[in-house]
Design a protein around this motif. Structure first.
Motif, PDB file in Angstrom:
ATOM      1  N   PRO A 219     -74.060  36.340 -11.885  1.00  0.00           N
ATOM      2  CA  PRO A 219     -73.198  35.221 -12.541  1.00  0.00           C
ATOM      3  C   PRO A 219     -71.724  36.752 -13.157  1.00  0.00           C
ATOM      4  O   PRO A 219     -72.181  37.507 -12.972  1.00  0.00           O
ATOM      5  N   ARG A 225     -64.596  31.879  -4.760  1.00  0.00           N
ATOM      6  CA  ARG A 225     -64.643  30.561  -5.349  1.00  0.00           C
ATOM      7  C   ARG A 225     -63.211  30.338  -5.343  1.00  0.00           C
ATOM      8  O   ARG A 225     -63.029  29.587  -4.835  1.00  0.00           O
ATOM      9  N   ALA A 298     -77.801  24.134  -3.743  1.00  0.00           N
ATOM     10  CA  ALA A 298     -79.120  23.764  -5.153  1.00  0.00           C
ATOM     11  C   ALA A 298     -79.344  23.852  -5.841  1.00  0.00           C
ATOM     12  O   ALA A 298     -80.159  24.253  -6.603  1.00  0.00           O
ATOM     13  N   GLY A 299     -78.815  25.550  -6.017  1.00  0.00           N
ATOM     14  CA  GLY A 299     -79.115  26.573  -6.969  1.00  0.00           C
ATOM     15  C   GLY A 299     -80.190  27.421  -7.332  1.00  0.00           C
ATOM     16  O   GLY A 299     -81.606  26.562  -7.867  1.00  0.00           O
ATOM     17  N   GLY A 377     -65.393  39.517 -19.394  1.00  0.00           N
ATOM     18  CA  GLY A 377     -66.008  40.956 -20.348  1.00  0.00           C
ATOM     19  C   GLY A 377     -65.190  41.119 -22.193  1.00  0.00           C
ATOM     20  O   GLY A 377     -64.612  40.244 -22.143  1.00  0.00           O
ATOM     21  N   TYR A 464     -81.257  40.808 -20.477  1.00  0.00           N
ATOM     22  CA  TYR A 464     -80.464  39.908 -20.414  1.00  0.00           C
ATOM     23  C   TYR A 464     -80.747  40.031 -18.088  1.00  0.00           C
ATOM     24  O   TYR A 464     -81.007  38.521 -17.757  1.00  0.00           O
ATOM     25  N   PHE A 468     -82.569  36.584 -16.188  1.00  0.00           N
ATOM     26  CA  PHE A 468     -81.641  36.152 -14.758  1.00  0.00           C
ATOM     27  C   PHE A 468     -83.058  36.940 -13.549  1.00  0.00           C
ATOM     28  O   PHE A 468     -83.536  35.189 -12.964  1.00  0.00           O
TER      29      PHE A 468
ATOM     30  N   ALA B  70     -83.186  24.667  -8.691  1.00  0.00           N
ATOM     31  CA  ALA B  70     -82.656  23.600 -10.074  1.00  0.00           C
ATOM     32  C   ALA B  70     -81.732  23.162 -10.008  1.00  0.00           C
ATOM     33  O   ALA B  70     -82.385  22.009 -11.206  1.00  0.00           O
ATOM     34  N   GLN B  71     -81.013  22.638  -9.173  1.00  0.00           N
ATOM     35  CA  GLN B  71     -80.223  21.890  -9.082  1.00  0.00           C
ATOM     36  C   GLN B  71     -81.418  19.934  -9.336  1.00  0.00           C
ATOM     37  O   GLN B  71     -80.152  19.138  -9.636  1.00  0.00           O
ATOM     38  N   ARG B  86     -74.713  30.358 -19.151  1.00  0.00           N
ATOM     39  CA  ARG B  86     -75.339  32.162 -19.534  1.00  0.00           C
ATOM     40  C   ARG B  86     -75.245  33.117 -18.860  1.00  0.00           C
ATOM     41  O   ARG B  86     -75.488  33.707 -18.415  1.00  0.00           O
ATOM     42  N   GLY B  87     -73.449  32.828 -17.902  1.00  0.00           N
ATOM     43  CA  GLY B  87     -73.394  34.334 -17.265  1.00  0.00           C
ATOM     44  C   GLY B  87     -72.836  36.045 -18.577  1.00  0.00           C
ATOM     45  O   GLY B  87     -73.311  35.624 -19.164  1.00  0.00           O
ATOM     46  N   THR B  88     -72.435  36.201 -17.458  1.00  0.00           N
ATOM     47  CA  THR B  88     -72.727  37.432 -17.870  1.00  0.00           C
ATOM     48  C   THR B  88     -71.323  38.196 -19.203  1.00  0.00           C
ATOM     49  O   THR B  88     -72.186  38.571 -20.588  1.00  0.00           O
ATOM     50  N   ALA B  89     -70.390  37.517 -18.848  1.00  0.00           N
ATOM     51  CA  ALA B  89     -69.417  37.785 -19.694  1.00  0.00           C
ATOM     52  C   ALA B  89     -69.119  36.640 -20.503  1.00  0.00           C
ATOM     53  O   ALA B  89     -69.600  36.627 -21.983  1.00  0.00           O
ATOM     54  N   HIS B  91     -72.779  35.480 -22.073  1.00  0.00           N
ATOM     55  CA  HIS B  91     -73.623  36.085 -22.735  1.00  0.00           C
ATOM     56  C   HIS B  91     -73.681  37.745 -23.815  1.00  0.00           C
ATOM     57  O   HIS B  91     -73.940  37.745 -25.116  1.00  0.00           O
ATOM     58  N   ALA B 125     -76.369  29.625 -14.681  1.00  0.00           N
ATOM     59  CA  ALA B 125     -76.391  31.207 -14.758  1.00  0.00           C
ATOM     60  C   ALA B 125     -74.931  31.542 -14.344  1.00  0.00           C
ATOM     61  O   ALA B 125     -74.816  32.496 -15.114  1.00  0.00           O
ATOM     62  N   CYS B 126     -74.063  30.084 -14.102  1.00  0.00           N
ATOM     63  CA  CYS B 126     -72.840  30.910 -14.726  1.00  0.00           C
ATOM     64  C   CYS B 126     -71.576  29.782 -14.137  1.00  0.00           C
ATOM     65  O   CYS B 126     -71.457  28.841 -12.865  1.00  0.00           O
ATOM     66  N   GLY B 128     -68.302  30.102 -13.690  1.00  0.00           N
ATOM     67  CA  GLY B 128     -67.059  31.073 -12.716  1.00  0.00           C
ATOM     68  C   GLY B 128     -66.283  30.273 -13.800  1.00  0.00           C
ATOM     69  O   GLY B 128     -64.840  30.739 -13.239  1.00  0.00           O
ATOM     70  N   THR B 129     -66.460  30.387 -15.027  1.00  0.00           N
ATOM     71  CA  THR B 129     -64.889  30.252 -15.965  1.00  0.00           C
ATOM     72  C   THR B 129     -65.072  31.457 -16.826  1.00  0.00           C
ATOM     73  O   THR B 129     -65.115  30.924 -17.996  1.00  0.00           O
ATOM     74  N   CYS B 130     -65.052  32.532 -16.675  1.00  0.00           N
ATOM     75  CA  CYS B 130     -65.446  33.754 -17.704  1.00  0.00           C
ATOM     76  C   CYS B 130     -64.606  33.685 -18.177  1.00  0.00           C
ATOM     77  O   CYS B 130     -64.539  33.906 -19.310  1.00  0.00           O
TER      78      CYS B 130
END
Lengths: 646, 159
Positions: A219, A225, A298-299, A377, A464, A468, B70-71, B86-89, B91, B125-126, B128-130
């Motif tokens: 995360p 990406r 698939a996550g 962050g 946190y 995870f 999870a999917q 719920r990604g770190t950024a 959170h 988990a994320c 990717g759009t922090c």
């Protein structure tokens, strides 16, 4: 474009694309990946409409590109050839941009980036500190080319590295070049790429595989990406070169299903490469043939671990297995398999084209080249940055990253996501490389850099990450399955004010055991956030345990909300917004929070008008407030006795 | 996303078509399940049975894969999927307050679906759009820099 049969055909195609491109034609490059979330599609539509309304189709190209990196300013565009940078656009700005900039050549002042440090307006992308401090190698085409247009890629030396390899280099020479370049795996562990290729090449057997790990699960990391979305052909070309070097005919790209645009662009790129003859049999008239298949994840975070990833490609639960044998010896379906990460493959073309010596000039003694970091962050310039390995972290966080928002104080950088550790202020001048980070308990990891400030609780961050990794633990080995559970329970107790003497020692010894005895990288690295926060912020742990206080005022169980009587204007906004009717009061009456009803949701704090700022969240502090609502006028006169607590 | 739960009973003919496409290839279980879910919206028990038979794997193996990732969904989904990041950024920018607001307003916990099948609530988990942190996604729409008080008006747009 038809099939390209020979290197000569490729070269003459490249020449003709370049010659046909008018360097003076205006080109509006719109980030159409990350910026989509902020309305880039509407902006593109507005451009197309305005351009056709004014009949400028022949004079202006509207180009949809991948990520420009400066996500904090989304949506962004750059206008060539002047390199004008406009940011935080809306569709409403487009008419002005077309009318003033594209037609008259003037700058639209209000859309220009203003340096928050100096207040200076910076109209050109190459002058913006965020871009100026970077060295773009892997990302050199990202944000420049249209990733769905193969001519753009070919014009930027696309598939030139492949043709060089096929015509002039033996597989052995390719491996030697990659070895000499000093490139190390960008997925996190940093294994030398050339050595890995050599292991796979020398492994016994005729059937071998090339696998690309695009399961970017950390995360806060989004560089893979960006590469997959913005320059997918560079990954394909890197895989092709790897396949040629090790002797593979089939490759797989394993990519997260959470990245729909990346999957879409990869599929487009693969079918284009097939049509153009870069994938298939007898590529560029050589003996070499290669095909690439996509497998969507698939996550499951653990599938970023190479043996788990192979299981997942095979259609099984993604559970890691012990190594050795390493995938280089026995990987996909038991065959020798080369697994590299997206960014690693994307490095290959520049190494082949410019040579190992050129590449190894960047970086440090033991870590060569550039690395992409995702900054997120509590940092002003959230986005993607590419810098030479070895530059000081301070430069990334403060010069390129623009420092911490709202005048808050820097606390630490969490490197490498849940597998990494935090880097506090005292180590900010450390050069970023694999070894130096490891020495202070952190890791390079995938390059995720999460900045935290004084308002972030170190214990909560550790909890946190553990929550995870505990949820993502596959459960195969005991240390990880049970160890993460006990560590998480302990951390949760501490953040809820139920920590006890000895908890820190427990976390340390358990963390070391989980680290030393787990089966795979997930378990072996997941104690890092806990161990490093204890190492650098032990006082915060102790405040939670001994004083039942959260110094950063984060952990809800240790915090409470209050309304300052001398600030409250009795405006009723928080009273109406409170979901549990915990706010007592009336018009022009100082509001009071009934602590027994408060669920600490923070709504009152977020709705209280900034000019009043009457709501405070505190931990371990007494805020004197009246028992019952009193008239605002009485509180303003200071009739209430209180010490100011905020 | 609309109408994804339309078929509570899987269309077995469609299912067979998907499976037959992959027949004979190795390692296709996940791909088959993904395609079935894309078609039906979730993976119903009848489909599990059918897939196991067609691919000649045990029920346990199919179920194992379904519950590992999870999917995959083993219950019908709501018309709208809410994904709270719920990604770190997110959170460190207090995404939990937003999650609690959604849970409170809809009366469901993460992983659950409202009884009227209007909403399913997930955490991811994320995304990717922090740069949008804290962010929530409903279907394909992003809601960035979110605060708890903005949640209710947003959800109303989908009611």
């Amino acid at each position: 474009m038809g099939k390209i049969r020979t290197v000569d055909e490729l070269n003459s195609l490249r020449q003709s694309i370049i010659q046909e491109t008018d360097p003076n034609k205006s080109c509006v490059r719109i980030c159409m990946t990350g910026c989509r979330a902020y309305g880039a599609e509407e902006i593109r539509d507005a451009f197309n409409e305005e351009i056709s309304r004014r009949g400028l189709e022949d004079k202006v190209e509207i180009r949809e590109t991948g990520c420009h990196g400066f996500c904090a300013r989304a949506p962004v565009i750059v206008i060539d050839p002047q390199d004008i940078f406009y940011q935080q656009l809306t569709a409403g700005d487009v008419a002005d941009i077309v009318g003033k900039t594209l037609v008259k050549g003037d700058i639209v002042d209000r859309l220009v980036y203003v340096d928050p440090m100096t207040g200076e307006k910076i109209p050109f992308a190459h002058d913006v500190p965020f871009y100026k401090g970077q060295t773009k190698n892997v990302l050199r085409k990202c944000g420049i080319i249209d990733p769905t247009n193969p001519s753009h890629y070919i014009a930027c030396d696309g598939y030139a590295a492949l043709s060089k390899v096929l015509i002039t280099m033996s597989p052995e020479q390719v491996i030697e070049t990659v070895e000499r370049s000093g490139l190390r795996g960008r997925g996190g562990a940093g294994f030398p790429t050339g050595r890995k290729w050599r292991l796979v090449r020398s492994a016994a057997g005729d059937t071998k595989y090339v696998v690309c790990n695009g399961d970017e699960g950390d995360p806060g990391a989004f560089m893979d990406r960006a590469v997959l979305e913005g320059d997918p052909h560079s990954v394909l070309e890197g895989m092709l070169i790897a396949a040629y070097a090790i002797g593979a005919k089939v490759g797989y790209i394993y990519v997260r299903a959470e990245y729909p645009i990346a999957v879409e662009h990869l599929k487009i790129a693969i079918s284009q490469a097939e049509e153009l003859g870069f994938l298939g049999k007898n590529i560029l008239d050589s003996e070499f043939g290669f095909e690439i298949r996509i497998k969507e994840g698939a996550g499951a975070f653990v599938c970023g671990e190479e043996t788990a990833l192979l299981m997942s490609i095979e259609g099984e639960r993604g559970m890691p297995r012990p190594r050795p044998p390493f995938p280089a010896q026995s990987g996909l379906w038991g065959k020798p398999t080369n697994i590299n990460n997206v960014e690693t493959y994307a490095n290959i073309t520049s190494i082949i084209l410019n040579g190992a010596d050129w590449y190894s000039k960047m970086g440090t003694e033991t870590s060569k080249g550039t690395k992409i970091f995702s900054l997120a962050g509590k940092i002003n310039n959230t986005g993607l940055v590419e810098v030479p390995i070895g530059i000081p972290m301070r430069k990334v966080v403060f010069d390129i990253g623009g420092g911490i928002p709202n005048g808050r104080k820097f606390k630490a950088v969490q490197m490498g996501g849940p597998s990494g550790g935090c880097v506090p202020e005292e180590h900010l001048d450390l050069p970023i490389d694999y070894g130096s980070l490891e020495a202070i308990g952190s890791i390079m990891g995938s390059g995720g850099m999460i900045v935290i400030d004084e308002d972030t609780c170190a214990v909560d961050v550790a909890r946190y990450f553990l929550s995870f990794t505990q949820a993502e633990s596959c459960g195969k080995c005991t240390p990880c399955r049970l160890g993460t559970k006990v560590m998480l329970d302990t951390l949760t107790r501490i953040t809820q004010g139920e920590g006890s003497e000895g908890d820190i020692a427990l976390l340390e010894s358990l963390g070391e055991q989980v680290r030393d005895t787990s089966l795979c990288g997930l378990g072996r690295t997941c104690p890092n956030p806990v161990l490093t926060t204890i190492r650098y912020f032990r006082d915060e742990y102790e405040a939670h345990i001994k004083e039942k206080r959260c110094p950063a005022v984060v952990c809800d169980a240790l915090c409470s909300y209050h309304i300052l009587p001398d600030r409250c204007q009795g405006c009723m906004i928080c009273l109406r917004a409170c979901p549990t009717e915990a706010v007592k009061g009336g018009k022009r009456m100082v509001h009071v929070i009934d602590q027994s009803k408060c669920i600490k949701c923070g709504t009152c704090l977020s709705v209280c008008p900034a000019r009043f700022s009457a709501v405070v969240k505190v931990s371990g502090k007494h805020v004197p407030t009246p028992e019952e609502p009193v008239p605002v006028s009485a509180a303003m006169k200071g009739d209430l006795e209180h010490e100011n607590n905020h | 996303m609309k109408g994804r739960t339309k078929s509570q009973k899987p269309d077995l003919a469609k299912l067979d078509k998907i499976v037959s496409k992959y027949k004979g290839e190795k390692g296709v279980l996940i791909s088959v399940l993904q395609e079935v879910q894309a078609e039906v919206g979730w993976v119903p028990p009848q489909a599990i049975q059918r897939i196991a038979e067609a691919l000649e794997v045990s029920l346990g193996q199919v179920y194992g894969v379904l519950t590992f990732y999870a999917q995959f969904y083993l219950t019908p989904r709501g018309r709208n999927t809410i994904r709270v990041c719920r990604g770190t950024a997110c959170h460190v920018r207090e995404t939990n307050a937003n999650l609690r607001a959604v849970e409170r307003i809809l009366g469901i916990k993460e992983g659950e679906t409202t009884s009227d099948f209007k909403f399913s609530l997930e955490t991811v988990a994320c995304l990717g759009t922090c740069f949008l942190a804290p962010v929530m996604m409903i279907n394909r729409n992003y809601y960035g820099k979110l605060t708890p008080d903005k949640v209710e008006p947003i959800l109303k747009q989908y009611s």
